[in-house]
Structure formats: structure tokens, C-alpha cells
Design a protein around this motif. Structure first.
Motif, PDB file in Angstrom:
ATOM      1  N   LEU A  87       1.195  30.480  49.951  1.00 37.99           N
ATOM      2  CA  LEU A  87       0.924  30.922  48.626  1.00 37.99           C
ATOM      3  C   LEU A  87       1.026  32.822  49.347  1.00 37.99           C
ATOM      4  N   SER A  88       1.633  32.992  50.516  1.00 38.97           N
ATOM      5  CA  SER A  88       1.280  34.336  51.052  1.00 38.97           C
ATOM      6  C   SER A  88       0.570  34.892  50.653  1.00 38.97           C
ATOM      7  N   LEU A  89      -0.193  34.439  51.317  1.00 33.43           N
ATOM      8  CA  LEU A  89      -2.170  35.359  51.222  1.00 33.43           C
ATOM      9  C   LEU A  89      -2.959  34.967  52.435  1.00 33.43           C
ATOM     10  N   PRO A  90      -2.427  35.506  53.879  1.00 32.01           N
ATOM     11  CA  PRO A  90      -2.562  35.215  54.774  1.00 32.01           C
ATOM     12  C   PRO A  90      -4.216  35.790  54.653  1.00 32.01           C
ATOM     13  N   GLY A  91      -4.309  37.149  54.027  1.00 32.35           N
ATOM     14  CA  GLY A  91      -4.818  38.148  54.309  1.00 32.35           C
ATOM     15  C   GLY A  91      -6.138  37.984  53.445  1.00 32.35           C
ATOM     16  N   GLU A  92      -6.361  36.669  52.580  1.00 33.26           N
ATOM     17  CA  GLU A  92      -7.666  36.217  51.240  1.00 33.26           C
ATOM     18  C   GLU A  92      -7.921  34.854  52.553  1.00 33.26           C
TER      19      GLU A  92
ATOM     20  N   VAL B  64       7.331  37.787  51.463  1.00 33.07           N
ATOM     21  CA  VAL B  64       7.623  37.400  50.064  1.00 33.07           C
ATOM     22  C   VAL B  64       6.303  37.499  49.124  1.00 33.07           C
ATOM     23  N   GLU B  65       6.610  37.795  48.165  1.00 35.10           N
ATOM     24  CA  GLU B  65       5.792  38.330  46.883  1.00 35.10           C
ATOM     25  C   GLU B  65       4.484  36.894  46.743  1.00 35.10           C
ATOM     26  N   PRO B  66       3.327  36.743  46.693  1.00 36.55           N
ATOM     27  CA  PRO B  66       2.558  35.626  46.147  1.00 36.55           C
ATOM     28  C   PRO B  66       3.327  35.280  44.880  1.00 36.55           C
ATOM     29  N   PRO B  67       3.611  34.181  44.321  1.00 30.97           N
ATOM     30  CA  PRO B  67       3.907  33.910  43.179  1.00 30.97           C
ATOM     31  C   PRO B  67       3.002  34.722  42.552  1.00 30.97           C
ATOM     32  N   ALA B  68       3.391  34.639  40.875  1.00 34.44           N
ATOM     33  CA  ALA B  68       3.639  35.489  39.928  1.00 34.44           C
ATOM     34  C   ALA B  68       1.803  35.181  39.460  1.00 34.44           C
TER      35      ALA B  68
ATOM     36  N   ALA C  57       2.151  26.169  42.402  1.00 35.88           N
ATOM     37  CA  ALA C  57       2.617  27.628  42.694  1.00 35.88           C
ATOM     38  C   ALA C  57       3.234  27.118  43.600  1.00 35.88           C
ATOM     39  N   GLN C  58       4.706  28.452  44.255  1.00 37.58           N
ATOM     40  CA  GLN C  58       5.131  28.013  44.967  1.00 37.58           C
ATOM     41  C   GLN C  58       6.145  29.529  45.614  1.00 37.58           C
ATOM     42  N   VAL C  59       5.484  29.478  47.367  1.00 35.36           N
ATOM     43  CA  VAL C  59       6.235  31.057  46.915  1.00 35.36           C
ATOM     44  C   VAL C  59       7.917  31.081  46.993  1.00 35.36           C
ATOM     45  N   ASN C  60       8.835  32.221  46.828  1.00 35.35           N
ATOM     46  CA  ASN C  60      10.264  31.830  46.894  1.00 35.35           C
ATOM     47  C   ASN C  60      11.131  31.097  48.088  1.00 35.35           C
ATOM     48  N   LEU C  61      11.474  30.120  48.349  1.00 30.67           N
ATOM     49  CA  LEU C  61      11.680  29.460  49.671  1.00 30.67           C
ATOM     50  C   LEU C  61      12.688  29.873  49.570  1.00 30.67           C
TER      51      LEU C  61
ATOM     52  N   PRO D  76      -0.098  24.565  58.062  1.00 29.55           N
ATOM     53  CA  PRO D  76      -0.684  25.543  57.612  1.00 29.55           C
ATOM     54  C   PRO D  76       0.993  26.332  56.974  1.00 29.55           C
ATOM     55  N   TYR D  77       2.295  25.483  57.810  1.00 28.13           N
ATOM     56  CA  TYR D  77       3.878  25.643  57.407  1.00 28.13           C
ATOM     57  C   TYR D  77       4.006  24.714  56.250  1.00 28.13           C
ATOM     58  N   ARG D  78       3.761  23.712  55.601  1.00 31.22           N
ATOM     59  CA  ARG D  78       3.542  22.267  55.077  1.00 31.22           C
ATOM     60  C   ARG D  78       4.670  22.921  54.097  1.00 31.22           C
ATOM     61  N   GLU D  79       4.184  23.645  53.325  1.00 32.88           N
ATOM     62  CA  GLU D  79       5.296  24.351  52.071  1.00 32.88           C
ATOM     63  C   GLU D  79       6.775  24.694  52.807  1.00 32.88           C
ATOM     64  N   LEU D  80       6.830  25.010  53.406  1.00 31.04           N
ATOM     65  CA  LEU D  80       7.659  26.097  54.246  1.00 31.04           C
ATOM     66  C   LEU D  80       9.040  24.347  54.566  1.00 31.04           C
ATOM     67  N   ALA D  81       9.853  23.564  54.704  1.00 27.68           N
ATOM     68  CA  ALA D  81      10.738  22.660  54.539  1.00 27.68           C
ATOM     69  C   ALA D  81      11.935  23.257  53.641  1.00 27.68           C
ATOM     70  N   TYR D  82      13.004  22.920  54.345  1.00 23.83           N
ATOM     71  CA  TYR D  82      14.219  23.676  54.234  1.00 23.83           C
ATOM     72  C   TYR D  82      14.923  22.011  53.771  1.00 23.83           C
ATOM     73  N   ASP D  83      16.226  22.134  53.010  1.00 27.37           N
ATOM     74  CA  ASP D  83      16.661  21.228  52.796  1.00 27.37           C
ATOM     75  C   ASP D  83      16.206  19.552  52.774  1.00 27.37           C
ATOM     76  N   GLN D  84      15.162  19.653  51.684  1.00 25.40           N
ATOM     77  CA  GLN D  84      14.455  18.236  50.981  1.00 25.40           C
ATOM     78  C   GLN D  84      13.828  17.789  52.438  1.00 25.40           C
ATOM     79  N   VAL D  85      13.805  18.191  53.731  1.00 26.12           N
ATOM     80  CA  VAL D  85      13.272  17.586  54.342  1.00 26.12           C
ATOM     81  C   VAL D  85      11.642  17.049  54.312  1.00 26.12           C
ATOM     82  N   GLU D  86      11.819  15.990  54.814  1.00 27.51           N
ATOM     83  CA  GLU D  86       9.867  15.212  54.538  1.00 27.51           C
ATOM     84  C   GLU D  86       9.201  16.020  55.489  1.00 27.51           C
ATOM     85  N   VAL D  87       7.754  15.782  55.005  1.00 32.10           N
ATOM     86  CA  VAL D  87       7.108  16.108  56.137  1.00 32.10           C
ATOM     87  C   VAL D  87       6.040  15.417  56.042  1.00 32.10           C
TER      88      VAL D  87
END
Ligand code: PLP
Length: 398
Positions: free
Chosen positions: A247-252, A45-49, A299-303, A216-227
Motif C-alpha cells: 500500500l506504499s506505506l513504509p513510513g507508517e 507510487v502513491e498509496p491507493p485513494a 485496495a491495491q497500488v497501481n502495479l 512484503p512484496y507478495r502483492e507486487l507480482a506481474y503477469d499473473q504469476v502465482e505466489v
């Protein structure tokens, strides 16, 4: 001649990377559209604009000697302050800039913290299945990684075994939620029970046991699950965060550590982690990207895109008869392999140009990881192969 330890590393170099290379080889042979590479956790998924905009704004507007210059080993003070404020707002914590240390991704952060904490033979406990690089990161500082066996019922950590394995040498317990490779999120009840054990064991042995959260995956959670935010449960917590996936920036190579004031030996921890960041050769985290993320904290990636993949893959595989837990986070699905030998199953999958990673490389044989951070169409095209695979295996064993 290279060192003995590096010779061992060369000999046992990562199976995930080997799969990735295999994917490239197969693509050259059969065409990229006919190879289904689910081996690597590289965001598709692209980094956010906002990221691109921030890069341009910074380059156009900020003083370039500051943007590209050296700084404190912990990172830019204003960036660390902005991160602390953002965490405080989201999690009702009380951090300041001093509690944040900018790192070269999660990998850099973990290496900094292990260098900070470990004496030779000190133990770090972690729960299988786990990201295989942990073994290397702990070995880098002559520590011992002690593995708690998997709880294959729901892949929440096996706390009974944790109790048995904590020893006076246990320096830290390392957890990763949302989890690579299962996609499971450790629940608030699990965390509360885990920290009760840590407190009791600290008391029993008169030691300090740090809880390290690799997130690293904190923001990638579905269905409003609480982390759950770990520092709210346990004072001796250190959190490692990264923007590689969020933010889809692994190479940075950009992330940070949170070291709260409540943590035992706080002043020394901060001082040592700063020095570790320097002497490990990182010196400081990449400066341009520190400035970028300070402008992209909301900013968020498109989950939705990962979520669509998750639904498609999970529903289809379950309908074919595969057993797996529906992942609540990250972008991995962890299936029980229809052949008991996961390595054999993954080799069979490769014969259908499907590349998946054996559970053995996450200390969980009998399973395999499918990274679904790929195009939706790749999953669609791969599904007939997954169906044929399970059918072949069941005919063979009938
Ligand atoms: N921890 C886990 C669980 C991971 O899956 C990864 C990368 O895939 C990392 C750490 C390393 O992340 P980074 O790219 O931020 O160093």
C-alpha cells in the motif's frame, strides 16, 4: 562509550543507506534531474485513494480514545479478524483473529519472531541473495545466520546446499518471495521440494524447523504469476507481511505475522510473540494504521506503473548486453555486473550519477541491484548512462 556490538554496527552501517545519502549529495551538486538514484526500495507510487479516505473517515467518525489508545499487544481484535477473513477468502485458509499478530512492519515482525524462537547459537538458514538486514535481525538475539549460496542460474533457492546446511541447531529457514534483490518468485515446485527437505530433516533430527516467509512484496507480482501461500504447504510456517510496499506505506510501520494453529508449540508461540511485541518496545503496532488497513484490505497500488518501469528497464538493459533474469515481482532488477568486481562497477556507475547497490551487500558478489521504484522518466534519462557503462567496460577488457 557505546557497546561493542553497536560499535561494529556503526562501522559497517548499511551500504544501501550510504548510497541514499550519496544520492542526496550528488543531487545538490548536479541537480536532482541529473542524478539517477536506484538505490532504495522506497515506493514512488502513491498509496491507493482508499487509504487517505480511510484516514479521514476514521478521524471523523471513530472514538478518538479508541483510535489512539493502547490495546492488546497483538492488536485490535476486529482488525485481526478482518485480515484473517480476507486471507481465508483469497487463499482458502482457515485463520481466525488469534492467528494474526499486528506488527511494526515486516522488520518488526521478523524481530518479534526471532526473539520468540531463538536461543543463543540457534541457526537460521537463508538463501543468498537476501535482504542484508536479516543478518542484524538474527544477531539481535544471538542467533547465527547461515547462508546458502546463490543459484545464479535462475535464483530459485539452492536446495541441494540447503540439505547439507541444515543441522540439529537449525531453528528456522527464512525465505523471501517475491525476492529482494532478484525479483524472482519462488515457484510452487520449489516450495514443495523445500518443505519435503524440512520434513525429512525434522524427522532425522527429531527437531522442529520453522519456515518463515518474509512477504512484503507478495502483492507486487506481474503477469499473473502465482505466489504460493506457504501455510498451505507446511504446518510449521510463520508468515510475515507488511503494507510498506503493497500500500506504499513504509513510513507508517504496519504489518502482521500469521501464526497458524497447526504450527508446533502454537499456544506458546502466540503467547511469546505477544510478549516479544511488548518487551521489544513496540508494545503494539500503530493503532491508527491498524484501523486504516482494515478498511483497505482490497485496495491495491497501481502495479501498472511498476510494470511499465520493469519492461522499459529490462528490455533496454538486455538490448545493451546486460545479463539479468526478468523479475516476476517486487521492484528490483538484479544484473550481472559487466565488471567481475561489483563494488568497482557500482563506483563506475556513480561516476555517471547512476546509483545502484552492489550484490555483495546481498551476499551475491558479481551482481548489482537496480531499484526501479522511480519515475519512468528517471529510467529514460539514465539509459544512455547504462549503455555507455557496459560499452566502456567491454572496450577496456577487449
Ligand atoms: N524484508 C524485505 C525483503 C525488505 O525488502 C524490506 C524492506 O525493504 C523489509 C523486510 C522491511 O520491510 P518493512 O518496511 O515492512 O519493515
Amino acid at each position: 562509550m557505546i557497546s561493542r556490538t553497536m560499535q561494529q554496527q556503526v562501522n559497517s552501517s548499511s551500504i544501501i543507506r550510504a548510497m541514499f545519502e550519496e544520492g542526496k549529495r550528488l543531487s545538490a551538486l548536479y541537480g536532482a534531474d541529473n542524478v539517477y538514484d536506484f538505490s532504495l526500495g522506497n515506493p514512488n507510487v502513491e498509496p491507493p485513494a482508499e487509504v487517505k479516505q480511510a484516514i479521514m473517515d476514521i478521524l471523523n467518525e471513530e472514538n478518538s480514545t479508541t483510535v489512539h489508545g493502547y490495546m492488546n499487544n497483538s492488536g485490535f481484535e476486529d482488525v485481526r479478524g478482518a485480515i484473517a477473513a480476507s486471507l481465508n477468502q483469497r487463499f482458502a485458509t482457515g485463520f481466525a483473529a488469534d492467528n494474526i499478530l499486528m506488527t511494526v512492519g515486516a522488520a518488526g515482525g521478523l524481530n518479534v519472531i526471532f526473539k520468540t524462537l531463538l536461543n543463543p547459537e540457534d541457526e537460521v538458514l537463508t538463501f543468498a541473495p537476501f535482504f542484508g538486514e536479516y543478518r542484524n535481525y538474527v544477531q539481535n538475539y544471538q542467533g547465527q545466520l547461515i547462508v546458502v549460496s546463490p543459484n545464479t542460474k535462475d535464483f530459485q533457492p539452492n536446495l541441494e546446499e540447503l540439505k547439507e546446511k541444515i543441522s540439529p541447531r537449525t531453528k528456522a529457514v527464512l525465505i523471501n518471495s517475491p525476492n529482494n534483490p532478484t525479483g524472482v518468485v519462488y515457484s510452487a515446485e520449489t516450495i514443495a521440494a523445500l518443505v519435503d527437505i524440512l520434513r525429512a530433516k525434522q524427522e532425522e533430527y527429531g527437531t522442529v524447523i520453522y519456515l518463515i516467509g518474509d512477504e512484503p512484496y507478495r502483492e507486487l507480482a506481474y503477469d499473473q504469476v502465482e505466489v504460493p501461500y506457504l501455510t498451505k504447504y507446511y504446518e510449521n510456517t510463520i508468515v510475515g507481511y507488511s503494507y510498506s510496499k503493497s500500500l506504499s506505506l513504509p513510513g507508517e510501520r504496519i504489518g502482521y505475522l500469521v501464526i497458524p494453529r497447526e504450527a508446533a508449540d502454537y499456544e506458546n508461540l502466540i503467547a511469546a510473540a505477544n510478549i516479544a511485541n511488548r518487551i521489544l518496545g513496540f508494545v503494539n503496532a500503530p493503532s491508527l494504521f491498524q484501523r486504516v488497513i482494515a478498511k483497505c484490505l482490497d485496495a491495491q497500488v497501481n502495479l501498472d506503473s511498476y510494470n511499465r518501469n520493469r519492461e522499459l528497464l529490462y528490455n533496454a538493459l538486455v538490448s545493451y548486453g546486460y545479463q539479468c533474469i526478468k523479475p516476476e515481482g517486487a521492484f528490483y532488477l538484479f544484473i550481472k555486473t559487466p565488471l567481475e568486481n561489483d563494488l568497482e562497477f557500482c563506483t563506475l556507475a556513480k561516476s555517471k550519477n547512476i546509483l545502484i547497490v552492489p550484490g555483495t551487500s546481498f551476499a551475491c558478489p558479481g551482481y548489482a541491484r537496480i531499484a526501479y521504484c522511480v519515475a519512468y522518466e528517471t529510467i529514460e534519462r539514465a539509459l544512455p548512462g547504462f549503455e555507455a557503462l557496459i560499452n566502456e567496460v567491454s572496450w577496456a577488457s577487449a
